[in-house]
Design a protein around this motif. Structure first.
Motif, PDB file in Angstrom:
ATOM      1  N   ASP A 148      25.713 -38.846 118.703  1.00 42.52           N
ATOM      2  CA  ASP A 148      25.490 -40.147 119.356  1.00 42.52           C
ATOM      3  C   ASP A 148      26.796 -40.702 119.915  1.00 42.52           C
ATOM      4  O   ASP A 148      26.838 -41.217 121.035  1.00 42.52           O
ATOM      5  CB  ASP A 148      24.882 -41.151 118.381  1.00 42.52           C
ATOM      6  N   ALA A 149      27.859 -40.612 119.132  1.00 40.59           N
ATOM      7  CA  ALA A 149      29.164 -41.134 119.578  1.00 40.59           C
ATOM      8  C   ALA A 149      29.676 -40.358 120.785  1.00 40.59           C
ATOM      9  O   ALA A 149      30.180 -40.951 121.735  1.00 40.59           O
ATOM     10  CB  ALA A 149      30.165 -41.080 118.425  1.00 40.59           C
ATOM     11  N   LEU A 150      29.537 -39.050 120.745  1.00 43.58           N
ATOM     12  CA  LEU A 150      29.982 -38.241 121.879  1.00 43.58           C
ATOM     13  C   LEU A 150      29.143 -38.527 123.122  1.00 43.58           C
ATOM     14  O   LEU A 150      29.682 -38.586 124.233  1.00 43.58           O
ATOM     15  CB  LEU A 150      29.955 -36.754 121.524  1.00 43.58           C
ATOM     16  N   ALA A 151      27.846 -38.712 122.952  1.00 42.87           N
ATOM     17  CA  ALA A 151      26.977 -39.022 124.084  1.00 42.87           C
ATOM     18  C   ALA A 151      27.346 -40.374 124.699  1.00 42.87           C
ATOM     19  O   ALA A 151      27.271 -40.547 125.919  1.00 42.87           O
ATOM     20  CB  ALA A 151      25.511 -39.020 123.655  1.00 42.87           C
ATOM     21  N   ALA A 152      27.773 -41.309 123.875  1.00 41.65           N
ATOM     22  CA  ALA A 152      28.114 -42.647 124.358  1.00 41.65           C
ATOM     23  C   ALA A 152      29.434 -42.651 125.141  1.00 41.65           C
ATOM     24  O   ALA A 152      29.663 -43.566 125.932  1.00 41.65           O
ATOM     25  CB  ALA A 152      28.207 -43.619 123.188  1.00 41.65           C
ATOM     26  N   THR A 153      30.249 -41.652 124.937  1.00 44.51           N
ATOM     27  CA  THR A 153      31.564 -41.614 125.597  1.00 44.51           C
ATOM     28  C   THR A 153      31.553 -40.768 126.864  1.00 44.51           C
ATOM     29  O   THR A 153      32.594 -40.646 127.498  1.00 44.51           O
ATOM     30  CB  THR A 153      32.656 -41.089 124.638  1.00 44.51           C
TER      31      THR A 153
END
Length: 154
Positions: A148-153
């Motif tokens: 999720d964090a990688l997708a948000a960045t």
């Protein structure tokens, strides 16, 4: 074993299936990325660690197999998505074999002191299986948050 073997296999398998999904979601481009730098872990690291956890606790502690695990090295691992799929398939097959061996009474008393480190010093075979389940689901959650964090960045 107090824990139903088929149920344990189902839930262990579900964790592995979901780990496959997280790796697929990220792809080779991001599966080795830590979302917030060196202080966090990539999905490849977490999968490698899960493989080490299950082998150590079920294989070594539970069944007395020798271990060559170097825990610190798990946290520097890198892999492609197909390599992670292979690792997860191997882990799943070994976990099923190990749970069945424990259920068949093949447990080794060699590492009884390590078993005593489990919750409430429960040294039972079921406690070993539940400990591995706990670890797999905890790290699956970490993988999902990482994705999720990688997708948000991006």
């Amino acid at each position: 074993m107090i824990l139903e073997t088929r149920t344990a296999e189902t839930y262990l398998g579900l964790a592995v299936t979901q780990m496959h999904g997280v790796a697929d979601r990220l792809g080779d481009d991001r599966v080795n990325q830590a979302p917030f730098g060196a202080e966090t872990n990539s999905v490849a690291v977490l999968v490698t660690h899960c493989c080490g956890v299950s082998e150590f606790w079920l294989g070594h502690v539970g069944l007395g197999r020798p271990t060559s695990r170097v825990r610190d090295e798990e946290f520097t691992a890198t892999a492609t998505v197909p390599e992670l799929h292979d690792m997860l398939a191997g882990m799943r097959a070994q976990i099923v074999a190990d749970v069945r061996a424990l259920d068949a009474g093949e447990a080794s008393p060699a590492h009884a002191s390590l078993r005593q480190t489990l919750e409430d010093a429960d040294a039972s075979d079921a406690a070993l299986v539940l400990h591995v389940l706990e670890e797999l689901y905890q790290h699956l959650g970490h993988m999902q948050v990482t994705a999720d964090a990688l997708a948000a960045t991006t």
